[in-house]
Design a protein around this motif. Structure first.
Motif, short mmCIF file in Angstrom:
data_model
loop_
_atom_site.label_atom_id
_atom_site.label_comp_id
_atom_site.label_asym_id
_atom_site.label_seq_id
_atom_site.Cartn_x
_atom_site.Cartn_y
_atom_site.Cartn_z
N HIS A 61 0.81 -1.22 0.00
CA HIS A 61 0.00 0.00 0.00
C HIS A 61 0.84 1.27 0.00
O HIS A 61 0.36 2.32 -0.41
CB HIS A 61 -1.01 -0.05 1.15
N GLY A 89 -14.76 -1.17 -2.49
CA GLY A 89 -13.83 -2.16 -1.95
C GLY A 89 -12.92 -1.57 -0.89
O GLY A 89 -12.65 -2.20 0.14
N SER A 90 -12.44 -0.35 -1.12
CA SER A 90 -11.54 0.28 -0.14
C SER A 90 -12.26 0.55 1.17
O SER A 90 -11.68 0.41 2.26
CB SER A 90 -10.97 1.59 -0.70
N ILE A 93 -12.64 -2.79 3.08
CA ILE A 93 -11.39 -3.20 3.72
C ILE A 93 -11.14 -2.39 4.98
O ILE A 93 -10.71 -2.92 6.01
CB ILE A 93 -10.21 -3.04 2.74
N LYS A 168 -7.36 -3.69 -8.12
CA LYS A 168 -8.38 -4.68 -7.74
C LYS A 168 -7.74 -5.89 -7.06
O LYS A 168 -8.27 -6.41 -6.07
CB LYS A 168 -9.18 -5.12 -8.97
N GLU A 171 -6.76 -5.04 -3.51
CA GLU A 171 -7.92 -5.07 -2.62
C GLU A 171 -8.25 -6.50 -2.23
O GLU A 171 -8.51 -6.81 -1.06
CB GLU A 171 -9.13 -4.42 -3.29
N TYR A 175 -8.00 -7.90 1.61
CA TYR A 175 -9.24 -8.38 2.24
C TYR A 175 -9.07 -9.81 2.73
O TYR A 175 -9.40 -10.15 3.88
CB TYR A 175 -10.36 -8.29 1.20
N ARG A 274 -7.41 5.68 0.33
CA ARG A 274 -8.80 6.06 0.04
C ARG A 274 -8.92 7.57 -0.19
O ARG A 274 -9.65 8.01 -1.07
CB ARG A 274 -9.71 5.62 1.17
#
Length: 283
Positions: A61, A89-90, A93, A168, A171, A175, A274
């Motif tokens: 990240h 999705g963010s 998470i 993607k 993510e 997750y 984010r």
């Protein structure tokens, strides 16, 4: 004859635009971090392997944060229909990461209370049961969460750009990694006498085979649960079993502390990512 050079030049121009350019170094960095995490996805979960995975997620990240600052990423996200999915999705998470942080905080508090109670050696049975009741609540909360968490497997789409595909996959891996952490922290259930004795046997063998200095790959949560089960079901030799519980408590507290530090660092990076997503969309 005059039209041939014109068509040829046009053809060359179109083809040169469609040829893949050399990947940006930051794109390569994100891909390398993903490769390292992919390689560890099928590994058996232990506290050390989970901490290593959390460290790698932080590296991932960090590289994503650099990726989100690139103009080519801005263009890829603005032109892609998957932006809403990435934003959703963010947020998902962040929510599950926050839950994991809360669970670890509750576990640390309960473990500290139990450790203090065992040092005082007063109302031992009641204090142990208090911890076990807290564990049941934690287990229940995690189990409800895990049931609601759909295992996500990244599927590469021809319609997605390379950058969107990397985001993607990041993510998905993040997750799934937090899901593995929650499963580890939930520890075992004791649904039957057979499974109870299986765990007790495992605990005894664990003590015989592994020395204190070498014990780095066991499930600290499971070992403490079993040690406490032994105390609550064997009234004799209580003091002799307390040492096992105290040793298991120390290992668990160290494990939880490492998880907390790594998870907090990861959470800060997820929030930063984010914010970068939202800034791109608001420009």
């Amino acid at each position: 004859m005059d039209s041939l050079p014109s068509n040829s030049n046009k053809s060359f121009h179109v083809r040169s635009n469609s040829l893949p350019s050399k990947p940006h170094p930051v794109v390569d960095e994100v891909d390398e971090n993903l490769c390292r995490l992919r390689a560890s996805e099928e590994a058996t979960s232990s506290s050390s392997s989970l901490c290593q995975k959390l460290d790698r997620l932080q590296d991932l990240h960090d590289s994503i944060d650099k990726l989100l600052l690139l103009p080519l990423t801005h263009q890829a996200l603005i032109d892609n229909k998957s932006v809403d999915e990435l934003l959703e999705g963010s947020l998902k998470i962040l929510d599950v990461c926050a839950l994991a942080k809360d669970v670890l905080s509750q576990m640390k508090e309960s473990a500290h209370e139990l450790e203090s109670a065992l040092r005082r050696r007063k109302d031992d049975k009641i204090d142990v049961q208090k911890y076990l009741n807290s564990r049941k609540m934690v287990k229940k909360a995690i189990q409800i969460t895990l049931k609601g968490m759909k295992k996500t497997n990244f599927q590469k789409s021809d319609e997605s750009s390379e950058i969107v595909g990397l985001l993607k996959e990041a993510e998905s891996i993040t997750y799934n990694s937090i899901e593995s952490l929650l499963s580890f922290v939930a520890g075992p259930n004791f649904p039957s006498k057979k499974s109870r004795w299986s765990l007790v046997s495992k605990f005894i063998q664990h003590k015989k085979v592994v020395s204190k200095d070498e014990d780095t790959n066991g499930n600290e949560v499971e070992m403490l649960d079993v040690a406490l089960y032994q105390i609550t079901n064997h009234k004799s030799d209580f003091l002799g079993r307390v040492e096992d519980v105290q040793n298991s408590l120390r290992k668990l507290e160290s494990c939880v502390r490492n998880f907390e530090e790594d998870l907090e660092s990861l959470y800060r990076r997820l929030v930063k990512n984010r914010v970068s997503f939202l800034n791109i969309l608001n420009h």
